[in-house]
Design a protein around this motif. Structure first.
Motif, mmCIF file in Angstrom:
data_model
loop_
_atom_site.group_PDB
_atom_site.id
_atom_site.type_symbol
_atom_site.label_atom_id
_atom_site.label_comp_id
_atom_site.label_asym_id
_atom_site.label_seq_id
_atom_site.Cartn_x
_atom_site.Cartn_y
_atom_site.Cartn_z
ATOM 1 N N UNK A 259 0.838 -1.212 0.000
ATOM 2 C CA UNK A 259 0.000 0.000 0.000
ATOM 3 C C UNK A 259 0.862 1.248 0.000
ATOM 4 N N UNK A 260 1.947 1.231 0.742
ATOM 5 C CA UNK A 260 2.851 2.382 0.793
ATOM 6 C C UNK A 260 3.465 2.633 -0.572
ATOM 7 N N UNK A 261 3.875 1.555 -1.242
ATOM 8 C CA UNK A 261 4.461 1.713 -2.572
ATOM 9 C C UNK A 261 3.431 2.268 -3.556
ATOM 10 N N UNK A 262 2.210 1.765 -3.468
ATOM 11 C CA UNK A 262 1.145 2.272 -4.341
ATOM 12 C C UNK A 262 0.883 3.740 -4.046
ATOM 13 N N UNK A 263 0.802 4.069 -2.774
ATOM 14 C CA UNK A 263 0.571 5.458 -2.378
ATOM 15 C C UNK A 263 1.703 6.358 -2.856
ATOM 16 N N UNK A 264 2.929 5.905 -2.738
ATOM 17 C CA UNK A 264 4.079 6.684 -3.188
ATOM 18 C C UNK A 264 4.019 6.910 -4.701
ATOM 19 N N UNK A 265 3.658 5.876 -5.449
ATOM 20 C CA UNK A 265 3.531 6.013 -6.914
ATOM 21 C C UNK A 265 2.465 7.026 -7.276
ATOM 22 N N UNK A 266 1.317 6.947 -6.602
ATOM 23 C CA UNK A 266 0.228 7.893 -6.853
ATOM 24 C C UNK A 266 0.687 9.306 -6.499
ATOM 25 N N UNK A 267 1.362 9.460 -5.368
ATOM 26 C CA UNK A 267 1.845 10.767 -4.933
ATOM 27 C C UNK A 267 2.814 11.363 -5.954
ATOM 28 N N UNK A 268 3.753 10.540 -6.449
ATOM 29 C CA UNK A 268 4.713 11.023 -7.438
ATOM 30 C C UNK A 268 3.999 11.445 -8.722
ATOM 31 N N UNK A 269 3.040 10.632 -9.148
ATOM 32 C CA UNK A 269 2.298 10.949 -10.371
ATOM 33 C C UNK A 269 1.521 12.252 -10.208
ATOM 34 N N UNK A 270 0.834 12.372 -9.068
ATOM 35 C CA UNK A 270 0.035 13.572 -8.825
ATOM 36 C C UNK A 270 0.923 14.812 -8.665
ATOM 37 N N UNK A 271 2.057 14.634 -8.001
ATOM 38 C CA UNK A 271 2.994 15.752 -7.846
ATOM 39 C C UNK A 271 3.476 16.194 -9.218
ATOM 40 N N UNK A 272 3.782 15.227 -10.074
ATOM 41 C CA UNK A 272 4.209 15.554 -11.440
ATOM 42 C C UNK A 272 3.123 16.274 -12.201
ATOM 43 N N UNK A 273 1.884 15.810 -12.068
ATOM 44 C CA UNK A 273 0.763 16.454 -12.758
ATOM 45 C C UNK A 273 0.553 17.875 -12.247
ATOM 46 N N UNK A 274 0.626 18.029 -10.928
ATOM 47 C CA UNK A 274 0.438 19.367 -10.363
ATOM 48 C C UNK A 274 1.562 20.305 -10.777
ATOM 49 N N UNK A 275 2.769 19.800 -10.810
ATOM 50 C CA UNK A 275 3.904 20.617 -11.205
ATOM 51 C C UNK A 275 3.721 21.083 -12.642
ATOM 52 N N UNK A 276 3.304 20.177 -13.502
ATOM 53 C CA UNK A 276 3.080 20.540 -14.900
ATOM 54 C C UNK A 276 1.954 21.550 -15.025
ATOM 55 N N UNK A 277 0.921 21.424 -14.195
ATOM 56 C CA UNK A 277 -0.247 22.330 -14.271
ATOM 57 C C UNK A 277 0.135 23.730 -13.868
ATOM 58 N N UNK A 278 1.091 23.910 -13.004
ATOM 59 C CA UNK A 278 1.444 25.245 -12.536
ATOM 60 C C UNK A 278 2.696 25.813 -13.192
#
Length: 111
Positions: free
Chosen positions: A86-105
Motif C-alpha cells: 500500500x505504501x508503494x502504491x501510495x508513493x507512486x500515486x503521490x509522485x504521479x500527482x505531484x508531477x501532474x500538479x507541477x506541470x499544471x502550474x
C-alpha cells in the motif's frame, strides 16, 4: 558292622540334608536380592513414568505456544507486506500527482 553301616548311612543322609539346606539358604538370599532389585526397579519405573508424564504435558503446552507464536508471526508479516504494498502504491500515486500538479502550474510557453 550293621550298626556302623547304619551310622554311616545316617551321617551321609544328614550331611546331604545339610548341604541341601545350605544351597536352599543361598538360593533364598539370591531370591531376596532379586526381589529387592525388582522393587527398586518398579519404583524407578513409577518415578520415571511420572516424570515422563509431566514432560509430555509441558511439551504439549510449549508446542501449542510455539504454534501460536508461529501463527502470530505469519499474520504480522502478512499484514506488514500489505502495508508495504500500500505504501508503494501510495508513493507512486503521490509522485504521479505531484508531477501532474507541477506541470499544471508551470508557466506556459507560447510560440
Amino acid at each position: 558292622e550293621q550298626v556302623v553301616h547304619l551310622c554311616l548311612y545316617h551321617s551321609c543322609f544328614f550331611s546331604g540334608i545339610e548341604e541341601l539346606c545350605f544351597k536352599r539358604d543361598e538360593l533364598n538370599k539370591q531370591i531376596q536380592q532379586e526381589e529387592s532389585e525388582k522393587a527398586r526397579l518398579q519404583h524407578d519405573i513409577r518415578v520415571l513414568t511420572e516424570k515422563l508424564s509431566r514432560v509430555n504435558e509441558s511439551l504439549a503446552h510449549r508446542l501449542t505456544a510455539r504454534a501460536e507464536f508461529d501463527r502470530t508471526i505469519a499474520e504480522t508479516e502478512a499484514a506488514y507486506m500489505k502495508i508495504l504494498e500500500s505504501s508503494q502504491t501510495l508513493l507512486s500515486v503521490l509522485k504521479k500527482e505531484t508531477g501532474n500538479l507541477t506541470k499544471a502550474f508551470e508557466p506556459r510557453k507560447d510560440h
